[in-house]
Write an enzyme that holds these catalytic residues in place. Sequence first.
Site, PDB file in Angstrom:
ATOM      1  N   HIS A   1     -26.084   3.133  12.887  1.00 44.48           N
ATOM      2  CA  HIS A   1     -26.087   2.686  14.290  1.00 44.48           C
ATOM      3  C   HIS A   1     -25.066   3.477  15.101  1.00 44.48           C
ATOM      4  O   HIS A   1     -24.250   4.223  14.554  1.00 44.48           O
ATOM      5  CB  HIS A   1     -25.748   1.200  14.372  1.00 44.48           C
ATOM      6  CG  HIS A   1     -24.325   0.904  13.986  1.00 44.48           C
ATOM      7  ND1 HIS A   1     -23.881   0.989  12.693  1.00 44.48           N
ATOM      8  CD2 HIS A   1     -23.253   0.555  14.736  1.00 44.48           C
ATOM      9  CE1 HIS A   1     -22.597   0.696  12.653  1.00 44.48           C
ATOM     10  NE2 HIS A   1     -22.183   0.448  13.875  1.00 44.48           N
TER      11      HIS A   1
ATOM     12  N   HIS B   1     -23.168   6.077  12.729  1.00 42.12           N
ATOM     13  CA  HIS B   1     -22.377   5.847  11.524  1.00 42.12           C
ATOM     14  C   HIS B   1     -22.921   4.696  10.687  1.00 42.12           C
ATOM     15  O   HIS B   1     -23.727   3.891  11.162  1.00 42.12           O
ATOM     16  CB  HIS B   1     -20.902   5.648  11.853  1.00 42.12           C
ATOM     17  CG  HIS B   1     -20.623   4.492  12.761  1.00 42.12           C
ATOM     18  ND1 HIS B   1     -20.837   4.536  14.110  1.00 42.12           N
ATOM     19  CD2 HIS B   1     -20.147   3.253  12.507  1.00 42.12           C
ATOM     20  CE1 HIS B   1     -20.502   3.385  14.655  1.00 42.12           C
ATOM     21  NE2 HIS B   1     -20.087   2.578  13.709  1.00 42.12           N
TER      22      HIS B   1
ATOM     23  N   ARG C   1     -10.751  -2.718  15.055  1.00 37.57           N
ATOM     24  CA  ARG C   1     -11.511  -1.771  15.897  1.00 37.57           C
ATOM     25  C   ARG C   1     -11.323  -2.057  17.382  1.00 37.57           C
ATOM     26  O   ARG C   1     -11.437  -3.202  17.797  1.00 37.57           O
ATOM     27  CB  ARG C   1     -13.008  -1.854  15.570  1.00 37.57           C
ATOM     28  CG  ARG C   1     -13.814  -0.748  16.256  1.00 37.57           C
ATOM     29  CD  ARG C   1     -15.293  -0.867  15.984  1.00 37.57           C
ATOM     30  NE  ARG C   1     -15.986  -1.523  17.075  1.00 37.57           N
ATOM     31  CZ  ARG C   1     -17.277  -1.875  17.048  1.00 37.57           C
ATOM     32  NH1 ARG C   1     -18.006  -1.627  15.982  1.00 37.57           N
ATOM     33  NH2 ARG C   1     -17.835  -2.450  18.089  1.00 37.57           N
TER      34      ARG C   1
HETATM   35  C1  SIN Z   1     -18.364  -0.230  12.511  1.00 36.66           C
HETATM   36  O1  SIN Z   1     -19.556   0.032  12.442  1.00 36.66           O
HETATM   37  O2  SIN Z   1     -17.783  -0.348  13.570  1.00 36.66           O
HETATM   38  C2  SIN Z   1     -17.579  -0.430  11.227  1.00 36.66           C
HETATM   39  C3  SIN Z   1     -17.498   0.768  10.397  1.00 36.66           C
HETATM   40  C4  SIN Z   1     -16.752   0.487   9.115  1.00 36.66           C
HETATM   41  O3  SIN Z   1     -16.327  -0.655   8.866  1.00 36.66           O
HETATM   42  O4  SIN Z   1     -16.579   1.420   8.332  1.00 36.66           O
END
Ligand code: SIN
Length: 280
Positions: free
Chosen positions: A102, A255, A271
Amino acid sequence: MKLHKLASPLGSEILDIDLSRPIDDATFRQIDDAFSERSVLVFRDQVMTPAQHVEFSRRFGGLEIHVLKQYLLADFPEILLISNVVENGKPVGIADAGQQWHTDLSYVEIPSRCSILYAKQIPEPGPDKTYGDTCFVSTAAAYDALDPEMQKYLGTLKARHSYLKRPHVRAKLSEEQKKQVPEVIHPVIRTHPVTGRKCIYVNESFTTEIVGLGKEESDALILQLCEHCQSEQFMYRHKWRVGDVLMWDNCSTQHLAVADYGPEQARLMNRTTVRGTAVF
Ligand code: SIN
């Protein structure tokens, strides 16, 4: 500050910088330029308070507050917790965030410019394996690799995106939260607002339909574009260390968080999500 390009079509590592300290304008410009060019930046060995994380993130734009309010850090609603840690019987963060390919917030009208993830706890690595890696692909490199006819055709299309595409996500939202995430339509190919590069803007988590195509054709095209983007040739796989701060561009990358660790291996990431500009 030292910069070095990773051996992938995206990503640079930045060494000898302390993100907990104020960053002067000239240094910030260097970071911002490297970010536009490489789409993913990795800063090693950082020790930041939530306030410093927020302050660094704000240099790139205003910050989003995620719809899942139950996973925001107390006193710092700009920080979303991504974690499998359970405290007093309650998950402290989103345990399954990002486990499908995504790009963050493609399901809103003005999607995010970038996200900045700070690794607080990481599963213990084995002798020859790390756990809880995150994979990134360059959707700009994926676009460049398409043949010109396909590029032209995709340039005429738009796609629908919805946060509620996945049933398990839908189940977690209250009716009030669902109203806060109505479906949106974006071009299938979007132009990067800084570099002008064209990027494929269709992802398996949130893209529900190519507008104007029948269901079968639409599903097949979404699948084809997602599989194309996910090819190894466009990928960088990040093996986390505690103290890593990693930022990614939500226009020119997608990612995936690799879910290969158990509940006994704690993973905790903070985040921030930086606001972007209108899609074109
Ligand atoms: C995310 O998609 O924001 C998380 C990525 C992760 O936890 O590695």
